[in-house]
Design a protein around this motif. Structure first.
Motif, PDB file in Angstrom:
ATOM      1  N   HIS A  89       0.811  -1.209   0.000  1.00 40.91           N
ATOM      2  CA  HIS A  89       0.000   0.000   0.000  1.00 40.91           C
ATOM      3  C   HIS A  89       0.850   1.268   0.000  1.00 40.91           C
ATOM      4  O   HIS A  89       0.305   2.367  -0.063  1.00 40.91           O
ATOM      5  CB  HIS A  89      -0.936   0.009   1.216  1.00 40.91           C
ATOM      6  CG  HIS A  89      -2.019  -1.009   1.121  1.00 40.91           C
ATOM      7  ND1 HIS A  89      -2.160  -2.027   2.016  1.00 40.91           N
ATOM      8  CD2 HIS A  89      -3.017  -1.166   0.229  1.00 40.91           C
ATOM      9  CE1 HIS A  89      -3.199  -2.767   1.685  1.00 40.91           C
ATOM     10  NE2 HIS A  89      -3.732  -2.263   0.597  1.00 40.91           N
ATOM     11  N   GLY A  90       2.154   1.126   0.072  1.00 39.47           N
ATOM     12  CA  GLY A  90       3.036   2.288   0.156  1.00 39.47           C
ATOM     13  C   GLY A  90       2.803   3.344  -0.913  1.00 39.47           C
ATOM     14  O   GLY A  90       2.591   4.519  -0.586  1.00 39.47           O
ATOM     15  N   PRO A  91       2.835   2.978  -2.191  1.00 38.76           N
ATOM     16  CA  PRO A  91       2.619   3.996  -3.232  1.00 38.76           C
ATOM     17  C   PRO A  91       1.250   4.661  -3.159  1.00 38.76           C
ATOM     18  O   PRO A  91       1.105   5.839  -3.490  1.00 38.76           O
ATOM     19  CB  PRO A  91       2.777   3.209  -4.542  1.00 38.76           C
ATOM     20  CG  PRO A  91       3.559   2.001  -4.182  1.00 38.76           C
ATOM     21  CD  PRO A  91       3.178   1.677  -2.769  1.00 38.76           C
ATOM     22  N   VAL A  92       0.250   3.922  -2.703  1.00 41.85           N
ATOM     23  CA  VAL A  92      -1.100   4.479  -2.593  1.00 41.85           C
ATOM     24  C   VAL A  92      -1.160   5.478  -1.430  1.00 41.85           C
ATOM     25  O   VAL A  92      -1.742   6.559  -1.567  1.00 41.85           O
ATOM     26  CB  VAL A  92      -2.146   3.361  -2.420  1.00 41.85           C
ATOM     27  CG1 VAL A  92      -3.545   3.936  -2.276  1.00 41.85           C
ATOM     28  CG2 VAL A  92      -2.090   2.398  -3.592  1.00 41.85           C
ATOM     29  N   ILE A  93      -0.532   5.120  -0.314  1.00 36.73           N
ATOM     30  CA  ILE A  93      -0.486   6.036   0.832  1.00 36.73           C
ATOM     31  C   ILE A  93       0.200   7.334   0.417  1.00 36.73           C
ATOM     32  O   ILE A  93      -0.287   8.427   0.704  1.00 36.73           O
ATOM     33  CB  ILE A  93       0.253   5.389   2.020  1.00 36.73           C
ATOM     34  CG1 ILE A  93      -0.534   4.204   2.548  1.00 36.73           C
ATOM     35  CG2 ILE A  93       0.511   6.422   3.124  1.00 36.73           C
ATOM     36  CD1 ILE A  93       0.236   3.347   3.546  1.00 36.73           C
TER      37      ILE A  93
END
Length: 173
Positions: A89-93
């Motif tokens: 989920h890093g890029p989305v966060i």
């Protein structure tokens, strides 16, 4: 001669076409380049690229959407936080934080309990950036400490939502 962020119409259209290229590296590079260009006409195509079968392409599309800054991408990005199929989920966060997506706050609070310490840290940083609140949180802390922090965040969020609701009712009345 154009600057790095300026491209001709033909170049822009080629990047859009490259989002469907059979080679994933070409699709990833097209997402990255579209984010750098900053042309809002790329938003819909990048939202579609969030469903690519290759994680690197999806991550690049999320990053590009964050750079473009169009809030129309927020619902699609939030949907990805509800799914484990996206990958990390890093890029989305990061994209939602760039978009200053207040509606992501409850998702970020939940991610404070994620299995991955990196995701927990990104969520904590995103919460501080979006809310300007500092509630102590140790991404690598004991589960009990993290749960206590989540309780504090949830109490803050409930209070904030109640205050916002009161403010709206006063404006309407």
């Amino acid at each position: 001669m154009s600057t790095p962020n300026e491209v001709s119409y033909e170049e822009f259209e080629q990047f859009l076409k490259d989002l469907n290229h059979r080679v994933w590296e070409v699709r990833r590079d097209a997402c990255e380049r579209l984010g750098e260009i900053g042309d809002p006409r790329a938003v819909d195509a990048l939202i579609f690229a969030l469903q690519d079968g290759v994680g690197a392409v999806r991550f690049a599309a999320a990053g590009a959407l964050g750079k473009l800054g169009d809030p129309i991408a927020i619902p699609a990005l939030l949907t990805l936080l509800e799914s484990n199929e996206f990958g990390t989920h890093g890029p989305v966060i990061e994209a939602l934080t760039e978009l200053k997506a207040q509606e992501a706050i409850p998702y970020f609070i939940n991610l404070l309990l994620d299995e991955d310490a990196r995701i927990r840290g990104l969520a904590a940083n995103a919460l501080m950036q979006l809310t300007r609140q500092f509630i102590p949180f140790k991404a690598k802390g004991a589960l009990e400490e993290r749960e206590e922090s989540v309780r504090h965040w949830l109490a803050w969020w409930d209070k904030t939502c109640a205050q916002n609701q009161e403010g709206q009712e006063q404006q309407e009345g």
